[in-house]
Write an enzyme that holds these catalytic residues in place. Structure first.
Site, mmCIF file in Angstrom:
data_model
loop_
_atom_site.group_PDB
_atom_site.id
_atom_site.type_symbol
_atom_site.label_atom_id
_atom_site.label_comp_id
_atom_site.label_asym_id
_atom_site.label_seq_id
_atom_site.Cartn_x
_atom_site.Cartn_y
_atom_site.Cartn_z
ATOM 1 N N THR A 47 0.961 -1.186 0.075
ATOM 2 C CA THR A 47 -0.141 -0.073 -0.007
ATOM 3 C C THR A 47 0.782 1.333 0.014
ATOM 4 O OG1 THR A 47 -0.159 -0.200 2.412
ATOM 5 C CG2 THR A 47 -1.873 -0.894 1.015
ATOM 6 N N CYS A 48 1.973 1.234 0.453
ATOM 7 C CA CYS A 48 2.746 2.317 0.801
ATOM 8 C C CYS A 48 3.114 2.751 -0.765
ATOM 9 C CB CYS A 48 3.960 2.136 1.319
ATOM 10 S SG CYS A 48 3.772 2.038 3.188
ATOM 11 N N PHE A 49 3.507 1.652 -1.527
ATOM 12 C CA PHE A 49 3.803 2.022 -3.014
ATOM 13 C C PHE A 49 2.745 1.999 -4.296
ATOM 14 C CE2 PHE A 49 7.329 0.433 -0.544
ATOM 15 C CZ PHE A 49 8.251 1.577 -0.561
#
Length: 80
Positions: A47-49
Protein backbone atom coordinates in the site's frame (compact mmCIF):
# COMPACT_ATOMS: atom_id res chain seq x y z
CA UNK A 1 -16.76 -6.31 -14.33
CA UNK A 2 -16.62 -4.83 -10.82
CA UNK A 3 -19.32 -2.96 -8.97
CA UNK A 4 -18.57 0.47 -7.53
CA UNK A 5 -18.23 -1.08 -4.07
CA UNK A 6 -15.76 -3.68 -5.37
CA UNK A 7 -13.78 -0.93 -7.12
CA UNK A 8 -13.55 0.96 -3.81
CA UNK A 9 -12.39 -2.23 -2.08
CA UNK A 10 -9.73 -2.75 -4.75
CA UNK A 11 -8.53 0.83 -4.33
CA UNK A 12 -8.41 0.33 -0.54
CA UNK A 13 -6.61 -3.02 -0.90
CA UNK A 14 -3.95 -1.49 -3.13
CA UNK A 15 -3.54 2.01 -1.68
CA UNK A 16 -4.86 1.84 1.88
CA UNK A 17 -7.55 4.41 1.06
CA UNK A 18 -10.95 3.89 -0.60
CA UNK A 19 -11.13 7.42 -1.99
CA UNK A 20 -9.50 9.04 -4.98
CA UNK A 21 -6.77 11.57 -4.26
CA UNK A 22 -7.58 15.29 -4.47
CA UNK A 23 -6.09 15.57 -7.97
CA UNK A 24 -8.13 12.59 -9.23
CA UNK A 25 -7.25 9.00 -10.09
CA UNK A 26 -5.15 10.19 -13.03
CA UNK A 27 -2.58 11.45 -10.53
CA UNK A 28 -2.45 8.16 -8.62
CA UNK A 29 0.45 5.86 -9.50
CA UNK A 30 -1.12 2.39 -9.61
CA UNK A 31 1.27 -0.46 -10.43
CA UNK A 32 0.37 -4.04 -11.37
CA UNK A 33 3.24 -6.44 -10.86
CA UNK A 34 3.64 -10.17 -11.44
CA UNK A 35 4.40 -12.20 -8.36
CA UNK A 36 5.25 -15.61 -9.75
CA UNK A 37 3.62 -18.48 -11.62
CA UNK A 38 0.02 -19.72 -11.35
CA UNK A 39 -0.78 -20.64 -7.77
CA UNK A 40 -3.58 -20.92 -5.26
CA UNK A 41 -2.20 -17.88 -3.41
CA UNK A 42 -4.21 -14.70 -3.22
CA UNK A 43 -3.03 -11.38 -4.63
CA UNK A 44 -1.12 -9.11 -2.26
CA UNK A 45 -0.24 -5.44 -2.25
CA UNK A 46 2.25 -2.88 -1.03
CA UNK A 47 0.00 0.00 0.00
CA UNK A 48 2.88 2.43 0.59
CA UNK A 49 3.83 2.14 -3.09
CA UNK A 50 0.34 1.49 -4.60
CA UNK A 51 1.50 -1.85 -6.00
CA UNK A 52 -0.85 -4.79 -6.63
CA UNK A 53 1.01 -8.10 -6.84
CA UNK A 54 -0.75 -10.72 -8.96
CA UNK A 55 0.44 -14.26 -9.62
CA UNK A 56 0.21 -15.31 -13.27
CA UNK A 57 -3.12 -17.10 -12.88
CA UNK A 58 -3.96 -19.60 -15.63
CA UNK A 59 -7.30 -17.96 -16.44
CA UNK A 60 -8.93 -14.58 -16.14
CA UNK A 61 -11.79 -16.17 -14.18
CA UNK A 62 -9.35 -17.54 -11.60
CA UNK A 63 -7.68 -14.15 -11.28
CA UNK A 64 -11.03 -12.43 -10.83
CA UNK A 65 -12.19 -14.94 -8.20
CA UNK A 66 -8.92 -14.74 -6.22
CA UNK A 67 -8.89 -10.96 -6.41
CA UNK A 68 -12.45 -10.74 -5.08
CA UNK A 69 -11.57 -13.01 -2.15
CA UNK A 70 -8.55 -10.84 -1.36
CA UNK A 71 -10.37 -7.51 -1.50
CA UNK A 72 -13.44 -8.80 0.36
CA UNK A 73 -11.26 -10.00 3.25
CA UNK A 74 -8.78 -7.13 3.44
CA UNK A 75 -8.61 -5.40 6.82
CA UNK A 76 -5.88 -2.85 6.21
CA UNK A 77 -4.27 -1.53 9.35
CA UNK A 78 -7.48 -1.57 11.39
CA UNK A 79 -7.49 2.22 11.77
CA UNK A 80 -10.99 2.86 10.46
Amino acid sequence: EMSLEQQKKLLFFTTGCDRAPVGGLGNLPFVLQRSGPDTAHLPTSHTCFNVLLLPEYATRAKMHARLLVAIDNAEGFGLQ
